[in-house]
Scaffold this motif. Structure first.
Motif, PDB file in Angstrom:
ATOM      1  N   ASN A  75       0.827  -1.211   0.000  1.00 43.19           N
ATOM      2  CA  ASN A  75       0.000   0.000   0.000  1.00 43.19           C
ATOM      3  C   ASN A  75       0.862   1.262   0.000  1.00 43.19           C
ATOM      4  N   LEU A  76       1.905   1.249   0.815  1.00 44.36           N
ATOM      5  CA  LEU A  76       2.813   2.393   0.877  1.00 44.36           C
ATOM      6  C   LEU A  76       3.562   2.583  -0.438  1.00 44.36           C
ATOM      7  N   LYS A  77       4.025   1.493  -0.993  1.00 40.83           N
ATOM      8  CA  LYS A  77       4.788   1.553  -2.246  1.00 40.83           C
ATOM      9  C   LYS A  77       3.941   2.094  -3.386  1.00 40.83           C
ATOM     10  N   ASN A  78       2.672   1.666  -3.460  1.00 40.52           N
ATOM     11  CA  ASN A  78       1.778   2.148  -4.515  1.00 40.52           C
ATOM     12  C   ASN A  78       1.361   3.599  -4.289  1.00 40.52           C
ATOM     13  N   SER A  79       1.262   3.983  -3.033  1.00 43.18           N
ATOM     14  CA  SER A  79       0.799   5.340  -2.703  1.00 43.18           C
ATOM     15  C   SER A  79       1.891   6.383  -2.860  1.00 43.18           C
ATOM     16  N   PHE A  80       3.139   5.976  -2.613  1.00 39.61           N
ATOM     17  CA  PHE A  80       4.264   6.917  -2.674  1.00 39.61           C
ATOM     18  C   PHE A  80       5.359   6.381  -3.601  1.00 39.61           C
ATOM     19  N   PRO A  81       5.068   6.273  -4.891  1.00 42.38           N
ATOM     20  CA  PRO A  81       6.058   5.703  -5.827  1.00 42.38           C
ATOM     21  C   PRO A  81       7.343   6.519  -5.921  1.00 42.38           C
ATOM     22  N   GLN A  82       7.296   7.795  -5.501  1.00 42.01           N
ATOM     23  CA  GLN A  82       8.465   8.658  -5.584  1.00 42.01           C
ATOM     24  C   GLN A  82       9.435   8.429  -4.428  1.00 42.01           C
ATOM     25  N   LYS A  83       9.022   7.684  -3.403  1.00 41.40           N
ATOM     26  CA  LYS A  83       9.867   7.482  -2.231  1.00 41.40           C
ATOM     27  C   LYS A  83      10.730   6.229  -2.398  1.00 41.40           C
ATOM     28  N   SER A  84      11.911   6.270  -1.806  1.00 43.42           N
ATOM     29  CA  SER A  84      12.819   5.118  -1.849  1.00 43.42           C
ATOM     30  C   SER A  84      12.325   4.044  -0.875  1.00 43.42           C
ATOM     31  N   GLU A  85      12.847   2.836  -1.031  1.00 50.04           N
ATOM     32  CA  GLU A  85      12.468   1.753  -0.122  1.00 50.04           C
ATOM     33  C   GLU A  85      12.869   2.083   1.319  1.00 50.04           C
ATOM     34  N   LYS A  86      13.990   2.758   1.479  1.00 50.50           N
ATOM     35  CA  LYS A  86      14.426   3.154   2.822  1.00 50.50           C
ATOM     36  C   LYS A  86      13.400   4.079   3.465  1.00 50.50           C
ATOM     37  N   GLU A  87      12.891   5.061   2.693  1.00 47.92           N
ATOM     38  CA  GLU A  87      11.884   5.983   3.211  1.00 47.92           C
ATOM     39  C   GLU A  87      10.585   5.250   3.521  1.00 47.92           C
ATOM     40  N   LEU A  88      10.207   4.320   2.656  1.00 47.95           N
ATOM     41  CA  LEU A  88       8.968   3.566   2.857  1.00 47.95           C
ATOM     42  C   LEU A  88       9.044   2.696   4.106  1.00 47.95           C
ATOM     43  N   HIS A  89      10.192   2.062   4.335  1.00 45.59           N
ATOM     44  CA  HIS A  89      10.355   1.229   5.531  1.00 45.59           C
ATOM     45  C   HIS A  89      10.328   2.090   6.799  1.00 45.59           C
TER      46      HIS A  89
END
Length: 295
Positions: free
Chosen positions: A46-60
């Motif tokens: 959900n986070l990855k789809n909602s914020f595609p501009q963010k890196s995996e580090k930011e998403l985690h």
């Protein structure tokens, strides 16, 4: 049996100071996030789809903050059982309530559109900020477990809040409308629609095609109730601020779906500002693959 067991455990735990409950929340975070890994795949996707501009580090980082808040929300809901009006008023403040009171004093009930954002369970404390001649009502969906449902209704009835089951919503609201007591009706309007309604309309929300529910809008226009948005922010751990933002005082002057679109836009901005406060464990986009009209 389940109800009495839950009641006994929560009744005892709720006497603990919040600082102790937050220590339990920290332990629960480790268990839920690292050991049980409760819905982590859903949350991260959900986070990855909602914020595609963010890196995996930011998403985690957002993911971990969300699970910390998720556990805090649980212990705060428990604490509500024994919180006094003074305690809840200190921890959950309101702004722009005069705009709401103006409508209530004029004899008008209002629709408050909120979301699973921040501590929505503490919102019922608004009854402590208004006269006893007014009411606050929450719309809820009955849980499958009768014992757990009864338990949640007990918590949600704190501070004399009225609870209305979704299946009886319109009938109950028409009945309450006829008794002439101005009421604030709280709707959690960020849920997924029922499967039968999921092919109708939607919006672009958090970079995704998102089907919407628009029951609050329909009722507001049917009963001519002003509509407000409840913007909740977390000032620090255990302290919240809710601002009442008018969406419209004259719902019948807006076009179809305009109220719902404004709500979704306001919510999207709040989620982008404090993403950890939204309930990412929901399967919010389970019908996103269907064809529906984007408005």
């Amino acid at each position: 049996m389940i109800y009495f067991l839950l009641f006994g455990i929560v009744w005892l735990a709720a006497w603990l100071p919040l600082r102790v409950l937050y220590l339990l929340s920290d332990v629960a975070y480790f268990i839920v996030f690292h050991l049980v890994k409760y819905r982590r795949k859903i949350v991260f996707q959900n986070l990855k789809n909602s914020f595609p501009q963010k890196s995996e580090k930011e998403l985690h980082k957002i993911e971990r903050r969300f699970y910390h808040f998720f556990c805090d929300m649980f212990v705060e809901s428990i604490k509500k059982m024994h919180m006094s009006e003074k305690q809840i008023r200190r921890r959950f403040e309101y702004a722009n309530q005069d705009a709401v009171l103006q409508q209530l004093n004029a004899g008008k009930s209002i629709i408050l559109m909120t979301a699973h954002f921040g501590n929505w369970e503490w919102f019922s404390s608004f009854t402590t900020h208004i006269s006893e001649k007014f009411r606050v009502a929450q719309i809820y969906k009955a849980l499958h477990s009768k014992g757990f449902n009864r338990f949640m209704l007990l918590l949600r009835s704190k501070f004399h809040t009225v609870n209305i089951e979704r299946k009886t919503l319109l009938r109950q609201m028409l009945k309450m409308h006829s008794d002439g007591i101005p009421t604030v009706y709280g709707f959690l309007s960020d849920q997924s629609p029922r499967s039968s309604d999921a092919e109708k309309v939607g919006v672009y929300f958090l970079n995704q095609k998102t089907p919407i529910i628009f029951g609050a809008e329909k009722i507001a226009q049917k009963l001519d109730y002003p509509v407000f948005y409840g913007r909740i922010t977390c000032k620090k751990r255990g302290y919240y601020h809710c601002e009442f933002i008018p969406i419209t005082l004259k719902p019948n002057e807006l076009g179809e779906f305009e109220i719902t679109k404004q709500f979704m836009h306001l919510l999207e901005n709040d989620i982008c500002r404090q993403p950890e406060l939204w309930l990412w464990t929901h399967k919010r986009w389970k019908f996103a693959s269907r064809n529906f009209k984007i408005i």
